[in-house]
Design an enzyme around this catalytic site. Structure first.
Site, PDB file in Angstrom:
ATOM      1  NE  ARG A 105      43.351  40.490 -10.847  1.00 17.17           N
ATOM      2  CZ  ARG A 105      43.338  39.387 -11.587  1.00 17.17           C
ATOM      3  NH1 ARG A 105      42.553  39.328 -12.646  1.00 17.17           N
ATOM      4  NH2 ARG A 105      44.087  38.358 -11.288  1.00 17.17           N
TER       5      ARG A 105
ATOM      6  NE  ARG B  87      35.228  39.446 -17.580  1.00 18.00           N
ATOM      7  CZ  ARG B  87      33.969  39.349 -17.149  1.00 18.00           C
ATOM      8  NH1 ARG B  87      32.980  39.189 -18.025  1.00 18.00           N
ATOM      9  NH2 ARG B  87      33.681  39.393 -15.865  1.00 18.00           N
TER      10      ARG B  87
ATOM     11  CD  GLN C 121      39.383  44.248 -17.557  1.00 11.66           C
ATOM     12  OE1 GLN C 121      39.570  44.963 -16.585  1.00 11.66           O
ATOM     13  NE2 GLN C 121      40.375  43.878 -18.365  1.00 11.66           N
TER      14      GLN C 121
ATOM     15  CG  HIS D 293      64.735  30.454 -31.825  1.00 12.40           C
ATOM     16  ND1 HIS D 293      63.722  31.057 -32.521  1.00 12.40           N
ATOM     17  CD2 HIS D 293      65.084  31.332 -30.849  1.00 12.40           C
ATOM     18  CE1 HIS D 293      63.462  32.238 -32.003  1.00 12.40           C
ATOM     19  NE2 HIS D 293      64.283  32.418 -30.986  1.00 12.40           N
TER      20      HIS D 293
END
Length: 436
Positions: free
Chosen positions: A72, A94, A102, A166
């Site tokens: 990543r 995180r 992070q 809803h």
């Protein structure tokens, strides 16, 4: 942080003049960092872009000397990707906590922390002294985070849901794997509502069965469904010591709802969920969660799995900075005036058509009964380029939030924040042509 040496390049008087202009231009950005609250007056788009650019350049994917070999690493194929995320390609949070800093995303982490501080100051301006987080998910999924936190912190396993038709909150309960006890609505004149005593009885039954219930109440909804009495529900939840989550999807834009929240917060309210797009005029996809309980907000942030896209949070931040508190309060005032106009025009129209302006308390939406198929009427409005109205048949149990037969076929129209006066006038004019 930035220290440019321009000494000797131009005459001293020009140097000082240039620094004056630059400092004045950057002052609003500096104030955001220093004061960490919503500005009174909105900041223009170019300065907001510079502010976001400055922060996003702190993330490691912008480091030209960075050796990036992780799975990543904010690698993007197109420049459009970076533009759509405002440069925060690493995202936020995180795997263990949505609000944790992070390491690869210093700028995004600052951006998110600032957003939440500014959001809290915004709520304070509205009279709500709460802790708050902007979420990268919309209302329904934000509700699921709250329910997950209630299950983890309090052992809740059953949701008491005063019925409102809803799908999002109903799916939110299912999503977190909790059981639901629906409390049915009753009819009182034109209004559909859930009696508070029925909610209390449902709580008692679940406790007798050995379960640990929580309540998911509804503050904002389409008429003829009235708002739940969140103040009385909050009192009941305090007595029975059970969590209380409020679905306040568009609660921030009107003082009617804000006053109810202020009163409810004196008792048991663990969290309120609102939508960023319905209240702050952002693209859809973001939520706002707020509470007087800082520990429960932390528990909610711990419920989010994995990292998250920064884009919905950036959208919330941009709206707060762009509007400022003064402009937002003006929008709130305009919304109230728009609702008054909508009521007047629909009332007049009902007299012309032999229909009825339904007597339901709602600061956002209004209803008028019709003598022909309301679904067809709504479809015709859509074809006339009017979006938003809902046509509901009296036999539509889901649409009415009522398991019996309602008293009228009707059309619901909204005057939500940001609506233009000309849109209300034009929509009623087109509705009149259809009905007459």
């Amino acid at each position: 942080m930035l220290d440019f040496n321009i000494e000797g390049l131009i005459p001293k008087n020009m140097e000082k003049r240039g620094e004056l202009v630059l400092n004045e231009y950057l002052k609003e950005i500096e104030d955001v960092f220093n004061h960490r609250k919503i500005p009174e007056n909105g900041i223009d788009d170019e300065k907001i872009k510079l502010f976001l650019k400055f922060l996003s350049m702190m993330d490691t994917d912008k480091d030209p000397k960075s050796v990036r070999i992780g799975e990543r690493e904010a690698r993007t194929y197109s420049k459009i990707h970076e533009e759509l995320s405002s440069g925060f390609c690493h995202g936020i949070g995180r795997s263990g906590n949505l609000v944790d800093p992070q390491p690869k995303a210093s700028g995004a982490s600052i951006m998110y922390a600032l957003t939440n501080k500014i959001l809290e100051s915004f709520f304070k301006q509205l009279g709500l002294n709460v802790h708050a987080i902007a979420t990268p998910i919309s209302t329904g999924m934000s509700i699921s985070l709250c329910l997950s936190a209630a299950r983890k912190k309090y052992g809740s396993n059953v949701v008491i849901y005063p019925y409102a038709s809803h799908k999002s909150p109903i799916k939110a309960v299912s999503f977190v794997g909790m059981n639901m006890r629906l409390v049915e609505t009753v009819l009182d004149g034109d209004c559909v509502y859930v009696p508070v005593e029925d909610i209390e009885n449902a709580i008692k039954k679940e406790i007798e069965l050995g379960n640990r219930p929580c309540v998911l109440s509804t503050l904002t909804f389409f008429p003829p469904r009235n708002s739940d009495d969140i103040v009385e529900i909050a009192k009941i939840c305090e007595i029975y010591d059970i969590p209380h989550i409020i679905n306040g999807a568009y609660a921030i834009q009107n003082n009617y709802y804000l006053e109810k929240l202020k009163k409810a917060f004196k008792y048991r309210v663990d969290a309120v969920v609102s939508s960023s797009d319905k209240n702050l005029l952002t693209p859809i996809g973001g939520g706002l969660i707020y509470s007087t309980d800082a520990e429960f907000i932390k528990e909610i942030s711990l419920s989010y799995p994995g990292r998250a896209s920064a884009t919905p949070v950036v959208n919330t931040l941009v709206s707060l900075l762009s509007m400022g508190s003064k402009n937002y309060l003006e929008l709130v005032k305009n919304q109230k005036n728009s609702k008054k106009l909508l009521d007047e025009l629909l009332n007049d129209l009902s007299k012309k058509t032999g229909g009825k302006f339904l007597d339901v308390e709602s600061p956002i939406a209004s209803c008028i009964s019709v003598n022909s198929d309301p679904v067809e009427i709504a479809a015709k409005l859509y074809n006339l380029r009017v979006t938003g109205p809902r046509g509901i048949k009296k036999t539509d149990h889901f649409g009415n939030c009522y398991l019996g037969t309602y008293t009228h076929d009707y059309i619901v129209m909204n005057a939500a924040i940001g609506v233009r006066t000309e849109d209300i006038v034009n929509s009623i004019s087109k509705l009149e042509k259809i009905l007459l």
